[in-house]
Design an enzyme around this catalytic site. Sequence first.
Site, PDB file in Angstrom:
ATOM      1  CG  ASP A  59      -2.228  -0.494   0.988  1.00  0.00           C
ATOM      2  OD1 ASP A  59      -2.376  -1.129  -0.099  1.00  0.00           O
ATOM      3  OD2 ASP A  59      -3.044  -0.558   1.887  1.00  0.00           O
ATOM      4  CG  ASP A 102      -5.359  -7.189  15.203  1.00  0.00           C
ATOM      5  OD1 ASP A 102      -6.229  -6.412  15.808  1.00  0.00           O
ATOM      6  OD2 ASP A 102      -4.100  -6.935  15.484  1.00  0.00           O
TER       7      ASP A 102
END
Length: 519
Positions: free
Chosen positions: A122, A275
Amino acid sequence: MEEGVGLRGEIGPFWEQSTAPVIAPLLKLCVGGCLAMSLMLLFERLYMGVVILFLKLFARNPHNTYKWDPIQDDLELAHFVYPMVLVQIPMYNEREVYQLSIGAACGLSWPSDRIIIQVLDDSTDPSIKDLVELECKRWASKGINIKYEIRDSRNGYKAGALKEGMKHNYVKLCDYVAIFDADFQPEPDFLWRTIPFLTNNPEIALVQARWKFVNSDECLMTRMQEMSLDYHFTVEQEVGSATYGFFGFNGTAGVWRIAALKEAGGWKDRTTVEDMDLAVRASLKGWKFVYVGDLKVKNELPSTFKAYRYQQHRWSCGPANLFKKMVVEIMRNKKVSLWKKLYLIYSFFFVRKIIAHIVTFVFYCVVLPATVLVPEVSVPKWGAVYIPSMITLLNAVGTPRSFHLIIFWILFENVMSLHRTKATFIGLLEAGRVNEWVVTEKLGDALKTKLGSKTPWKPRFRFGERLHLLELCVGAYLFFCGCYDLNFGKNRYFIYLFLQSFAFFIAGVGYIGTLVPNS
């Protein structure tokens, strides 16, 4: 001294009139609330300590709790007996560490036709993008099945990158996905030590490894981080795995069963702890997690104060925000037991992610010092001394080698509790910076290279970056309370107050962590 007494005498009547009806009762209420939160935190620490003691005494570990038979070769199936594994490496402008992570992933021992390395880049810096792509091509020329993937935008940050990475057609061939952040370097046998838990136990969704810090001795701040994180891994993760088959996924150094990941709804970017979000949702579907504490993956701790503050904001704001979003869903869930729901809501979220941050700052940096100014209010010795001492000693068991630094750790954790408390309230209230995501800066070997060069360097010093007003204000408040206690008080808190105020002042002027040289 006489002038101080005279000044106190002049403001005495006004102070007594205001403290008696208003301030003293309010402060007593705050003391009571803080003592209650301290007891909650102490009992949580004691509970986990008892569980760990039990596990050690009876030699309980994942290898004798779950099936863990190595994958056997099959002459007919050949390499097809081995499951297909996807290895994802999300990264963003990781100039200093991209080679380390890609190299370590490509060095994983597994049949070459049963593994795919996926680099999710990214990066917004074109030069870094070119370097990462070139590194991927270099490994591809050596016969490694590596894919270099980019997106048009950074929507969703890390969660968005991982979600986008799962959409590629070749991922449909994979059974499991291992995830490593850009500074993580797994050992070659990592998959051999994790995949068997998943192949032999269909109820397991996640196998999590422990972090090993390669730069823990870089500065005092990294040593303090090591103490906090070692407790998290040696106690919190171990207890969660052994008791309820649940713990928060650390976002890296873990292997997921792709079927479980999909059943849980995949990656979501609604908080900064994608997460933990995935882990909670998978757990509510009935999946179990395994933490393998003797499997360690090398990684880097943030060594600049700026990077650490951003990281702690994300790690404190995200769980509080996730708790707000999921508490009702957890309570209504029908697939898990009442005890597991209670563990999730009370122990995992409320005490560890909210109470622990709030009580550390509010009690020890605001309320306790305020009692010096209001003699009508006192804190019992068991609340002011014994409870924090017990909590600190229980925390120190994770890193015996740093026990002599425990005083520094206490002062440092109290300073950081300011940011964690602020971030916790931002998460609960969903205020302005609730979804702020700043990638933790990694230095890799860059600092050693600059320090080892013969060209002179000067530390970067920008007044606005190095000066932190919140820390300076809290430090001034504590210093004032210390001076007042030294002159007029009877509690003798001034020793602690002076030490803690100096810690806030040091952080306030940015003289903490590693000073990075100019390029």
